[in-house]
Structure formats: C-alpha cells, structure tokens
Design an enzyme around this catalytic site. Structure first.
Site, PDB file in Angstrom:
ATOM      1  CB  CYS A 113       3.854  -6.794  -9.734  1.00  0.00           C
ATOM      2  SG  CYS A 113       3.803  -7.427  -8.056  1.00  0.00           S
ATOM      3  CG  HIS A 252       0.552  -4.241 -10.108  1.00  0.00           C
ATOM      4  ND1 HIS A 252      -0.059  -5.428  -9.792  1.00  0.00           N
ATOM      5  CD2 HIS A 252       1.531  -4.063  -9.176  1.00  0.00           C
ATOM      6  CE1 HIS A 252       0.528  -5.950  -8.732  1.00  0.00           C
ATOM      7  NE2 HIS A 252       1.496  -5.135  -8.340  1.00  0.00           N
ATOM      8  CG  ASN A 282       0.538  -6.691  -5.194  1.00  0.00           C
ATOM      9  OD1 ASN A 282       0.354  -7.352  -6.209  1.00  0.00           O
ATOM     10  ND2 ASN A 282       1.647  -5.998  -4.977  1.00  0.00           N
TER      11      ASN A 282
HETATM   12  N1  ACO Z   1       0.713  -2.579  10.495  1.00  0.00           N
HETATM   13  C1  ACO Z   1       1.060  -1.574  11.320  1.00  0.00           C
HETATM   14  N2  ACO Z   1       2.207  -0.890  11.190  1.00  0.00           N
HETATM   15  C2  ACO Z   1       3.026  -1.234  10.171  1.00  0.00           C
HETATM   16  C3  ACO Z   1       2.716  -2.267   9.278  1.00  0.00           C
HETATM   17  C4  ACO Z   1       1.498  -2.956   9.467  1.00  0.00           C
HETATM   18  N3  ACO Z   1       1.106  -3.943   8.653  1.00  0.00           N
HETATM   19  N4  ACO Z   1       3.718  -2.371   8.378  1.00  0.00           N
HETATM   20  C5  ACO Z   1       4.618  -1.439   8.688  1.00  0.00           C
HETATM   21  N5  ACO Z   1       4.215  -0.757   9.783  1.00  0.00           N
HETATM   22  C6  ACO Z   1       4.901   0.352  10.452  1.00  0.00           C
HETATM   23  C7  ACO Z   1       6.382   0.365  10.170  1.00  0.00           C
HETATM   24  O1  ACO Z   1       7.076  -0.515  11.045  1.00  0.00           O
HETATM   25  C8  ACO Z   1       6.722   1.809  10.413  1.00  0.00           C
HETATM   26  O2  ACO Z   1       6.833   2.011  11.805  1.00  0.00           O
HETATM   27  P1  ACO Z   1       7.991   3.000  12.392  1.00  0.00           P
HETATM   28  O3  ACO Z   1       7.677   4.338  11.807  1.00  0.00           O
HETATM   29  O4  ACO Z   1       7.788   2.897  13.860  1.00  0.00           O
HETATM   30  O5  ACO Z   1       9.291   2.438  11.898  1.00  0.00           O
HETATM   31  C9  ACO Z   1       5.473   2.561   9.950  1.00  0.00           C
HETATM   32  O6  ACO Z   1       4.410   1.586   9.916  1.00  0.00           O
HETATM   33  C10 ACO Z   1       5.617   3.177   8.576  1.00  0.00           C
HETATM   34  O7  ACO Z   1       6.164   2.205   7.687  1.00  0.00           O
HETATM   35  P2  ACO Z   1       6.492   2.537   6.174  1.00  0.00           P
HETATM   36  O8  ACO Z   1       7.048   1.328   5.510  1.00  0.00           O
HETATM   37  O9  ACO Z   1       7.277   3.795   6.092  1.00  0.00           O
HETATM   38  O10 ACO Z   1       5.000   2.830   5.657  1.00  0.00           O
HETATM   39  P3  ACO Z   1       4.530   3.314   4.222  1.00  0.00           P
HETATM   40  O11 ACO Z   1       3.625   4.466   4.387  1.00  0.00           O
HETATM   41  O12 ACO Z   1       5.660   3.437   3.238  1.00  0.00           O
HETATM   42  O13 ACO Z   1       3.597   2.098   3.732  1.00  0.00           O
HETATM   43  C11 ACO Z   1       3.707   0.186   2.249  1.00  0.00           C
HETATM   44  C12 ACO Z   1       4.157   0.819   3.574  1.00  0.00           C
HETATM   45  C13 ACO Z   1       2.203   0.001   2.309  1.00  0.00           C
HETATM   46  C14 ACO Z   1       4.411  -1.137   2.076  1.00  0.00           C
HETATM   47  C15 ACO Z   1       4.051   1.123   1.075  1.00  0.00           C
HETATM   48  O14 ACO Z   1       5.363   1.579   1.183  1.00  0.00           O
HETATM   49  C16 ACO Z   1       3.868   0.476  -0.280  1.00  0.00           C
HETATM   50  O15 ACO Z   1       2.764   0.161  -0.702  1.00  0.00           O
HETATM   51  N6  ACO Z   1       4.971   0.299  -1.039  1.00  0.00           N
HETATM   52  C17 ACO Z   1       4.918  -0.199  -2.400  1.00  0.00           C
HETATM   53  C18 ACO Z   1       4.685  -1.646  -2.504  1.00  0.00           C
HETATM   54  C19 ACO Z   1       4.531  -1.982  -3.967  1.00  0.00           C
HETATM   55  O16 ACO Z   1       4.185  -1.173  -4.796  1.00  0.00           O
HETATM   56  N7  ACO Z   1       4.789  -3.143  -4.393  1.00  0.00           N
HETATM   57  C20 ACO Z   1       4.627  -3.343  -5.843  1.00  0.00           C
HETATM   58  C21 ACO Z   1       5.336  -4.327  -6.342  1.00  0.00           C
HETATM   59  S1  ACO Z   1       4.978  -5.806  -5.481  1.00  0.00           S
HETATM   60  C22 ACO Z   1       5.741  -7.034  -6.392  1.00  0.00           C
HETATM   61  O17 ACO Z   1       6.325  -6.809  -7.387  1.00  0.00           O
HETATM   62  C23 ACO Z   1       5.710  -8.391  -5.839  1.00  0.00           C
END
Ligand code: ACO
Length: 325
Positions: A113, A252, A282
């Site tokens: 990224c 990004h 993304n």
């Molecule tokens: N739909 C519904 N529920 C979901 C989904 C979905 N698509 N995905 C996860 N959940 C659930 C999980 O299973 C979890 O359930 P649980 O509490 O029963 O276990 C709950 O939602 C919360 O999951 P978290 O992972 O804690 O959610 P979070 O608020 O952290 O959001 C996300 C997840 C969007 C992935 C976030 O953490 C994020 O954006 N992280 C950064 C990603 C990033 O910046 N990437 C950049 C680099 S990418 C690259 O380099 C290729």
C-alpha cells in the site's frame, strides 16, 4: 532546493462496480457494518481482460495527455504494485511497450500500500541526480485477484484501480525558488518484524502459488495511526513547515477512521483530507495517485498548493512526501 515537479496526472478504474449490498449477498456482512467500520460504500473490480497492466497503461496515457507530453518524452517508468500481471517481467515493461516509450529503464517497486510513496521517492531521487529527465510514476493494482472471497474480514476492504503522475526533473540551471513547485521532503520506513500482521500466504519461492491476502486488521489499524503520525512529523520537520501550512493531505485510502484519526493527530480539519475510500475502497499502491488525480481534476488541488502524500502497507512499509504542486 526542491526536487522534481508533478506536471501531469491520470487514473483508471475498472467499469464494474461492486456495492456493499452485492457483497452481503456473498458473505455474512452488511452495508451498515462496512460503512460504519471503514467508510467504504463500493469498489471497482477488474473484469475479464482487465489486469494491472491494462489499468496502469490507461492511467499512464491519461497522465501523459494531462502533461501535454508524448511517450518519447519519458525516460523512466517506476510502477508500484503487489499484484503484477506476471511474476516477471515487471509490469512496468508492459506499460513501456504499450505506450511505445523508447528511452530509459522501466521497473516495478513492491511496497504494497505504500508502493506509490516508494516509487515517487525513487523516481524523484533519479531525477534530481540527473539520471533521467521525465518519469512516469504509477500505482496499479488488481487486489481482487488475491482476495479470499470467503473471508469477510478482508474481502470487503479492497478494490482495483490505477493512478499515475508525470514527474519532471528540476531545472539545474534555474533551481526552484522557495515556494516553487516540487518535492520538498520525503521519508520512507520499513519494519519486517510485523510481517505476520499483513501478508499474502503464497508466492513463487515459498509455495509456487499466488496466495491470498491475510490481515489482522485491528493490529494493523493501531500501527497505522502511530507510524503515519510519526512520519508526517518527520517530513514536516525536514521541510521546515508546520501542519497548518498543508493545503491538502492525500492519504492512502485504507479506512476512513484511519484518515480521520491521522488528520486529528496533526490538528488538520477533515476538509483538508482527500477521501475516495467510500468510492474505491483500498486500492493499495493505486489509492494515493488515484485520489490525487481525482482532486486535481475536480479543481480542489491547484497549482501552488502544498500537498502531503502518506501511506502505510504490508511489510510493514510506510512513508510520506510533501510536494508543492
Ligand atoms: N462484516 C460483518 N462483521 C465483520 C466483518 C464484516 N465484513 N469483518 C469482521 N467482522 C466482525 C468480526 O468477526 C468481529 O466479530 P466478533 O467481535 O464477534 O469477533 C467484529 O466484526 C469486529 O471485528 P474487528 O476486526 O475488531 O473490527 P474493527 O473495528 O477493527 O474493523 C477493519 C476491522 C475494518 C479491518 C479495521 O481493523 C481496519 O481497517 N484495519 C486496518 C486495515 C488497513 O489499514 N490496512 C492498510 C494496509 S492494507 C495493505 O497494505 C494491503
């Protein structure tokens, strides 16, 4: 003295749009969850015949047209991607052949990224040493091809696309004055210890397969805000300017909450942040030049503006560049 100048930009997106509702029909997710946690509403997904190179070529052509230049004017192509058409040769060479650029090297940069920041800084270095005159710097990806479409925690987050800029060497005879256009400062970082938080579970040398993206999203999020805030301060210090001087931040586009948190830590109002994650999701290395091109074309980013580019991705790798347009 400032570095090379951005003299044109372009972008390209696949025609096919996939909404959150479309994804909710495939995996256990919902439009509400995706919007609330990420800000994403839709993404473009490459169709049959569309590849990283076809998107890169379209973006590069648009950037050349915008700059009023021809392929013969280009003597360097640096393409950032984690989803090349082939393991080798570099996708940049496909761009070089399709455009008919007769001069100079063409190579890919892999920093996921933050690839565009790595590519921009590499090209700027070559241009400022006089190794080349004009570069195409491209970020292009088809992440849809490395997603596990059964994994709701990752498949809802990514999209496909490409963005490009034309970078021109500073005029050695007439160095830009303070306030003139050009790259003011750039910083790049890497921390391979964080490999397991964001990686692809395959590759030619390890599994002889392409593999699928794996991510511990919550931990990546935490690192992203800290690393990005630190690198932004480093670049501001290097350039000798303060956050208030920034006209636009082009981050990004991973997650709207990361964009908001990073801008807040810098004390920047949300109005100065270019946001495309809602429309494109993304797009990895493509997201920064795509967002930049859209904001230039809709008239927000203008000549003379001070623009901060920043990104973090798998590796981890991260970086930022401050550029006077
Ligand atoms: N739909 C519904 N529920 C979901 C989904 C979905 N698509 N995905 C996860 N959940 C659930 C999980 O299973 C979890 O359930 P649980 O509490 O029963 O276990 C709950 O939602 C919360 O999951 P978290 O992972 O804690 O959610 P979070 O608020 O952290 O959001 C996300 C997840 C969007 C992935 C976030 O953490 C994020 O954006 N992280 C950064 C990603 C990033 O910046 N990437 C950049 C680099 S990418 C690259 O380099 C290729």
């Amino acid at each position: 003295m400032t570095g090379s100048r951005i003299v044109g930009s372009g972008s390209a997106l696949p025609e096919q749009i996939v909404t959150n509702h479309d994804l909710a029909a495939r995996v256990d997710t919902s439009d509400e969850w995706i919007i609330e946690r990420t800000g994403i509403r839709q993404r473009h997904i490459a169709g049959e015949g569309e590849t990283t190179s076809t998107l890169a070529i379209a973006a590069a052509r648009a950037a050349l047209a915008d700059a009023g230049l021809t392929p013969a004017d280009i003597d360097l192509i640096v393409l950032a991607t984690a989803t090349p058409d082939n393991t080798f040769p570099a996708t940049a060479t496909k761009v070089q052949h399709a455009l008919g650029c007769p001069n100079g090297p063409a190579f890919d940069v892999g920093a996921v990224c933050s690839g565009f920041l790595y590519a921009l800084t590499t090209a700027d270095s070559l241009l400022t040493t006089g190794a080349a005159r004009r570069a195409l710097v491209i970020g292009a990806e088809t992440f849809s091809r490395i997603l596990d479409w059964e994994d709701r925690t990752t498949c809802v987050l990514f999209g496909d696309g490409a963005g490009a800029v034309v970078l021109e060497a500073p005029d050695q005879a007439r160095p830009a004055q303070n306030g003139g256009p050009g790259v003011l400062a750039s910083r790049l970082h890497a921390d391979g210890a964080q490999h397991d938080l964001l990686y692809v579970d395959g590759g030619p040398s390890s599994t002889q397969t392409v593999g699928h993206l794996r991510m511990k999203g919550r931990e990546v999020f935490r690192h992203a805000v800290v690393n990005l805030t630190n690198v932004l301060h480093e670049v501001l210090d290097d350039a000798g300017v303060c956050a208030d001087d920034i006209d636009w931040i082009v981050p990004h586009q991973a997650n709207k909450r990361i964009l908001d948190a990073t801008a807040k830590k810098l004390g920047l109002p949300a109005e100065k942040v270019i946001v495309t994650v809602d429309m494109h999701a993304n797009t990895s290395a493509a997201s920064v030049p795509l967002a930049f091109d859209m904001a230039r074309r809709d008239g927000r980013i203008k000549p003379g503006d001070l623009v901060m580019f920043e990104a973090m991705g798998g590796g981890f790798t991260w970086g930022a560049s401050l550029v006077r347009i």
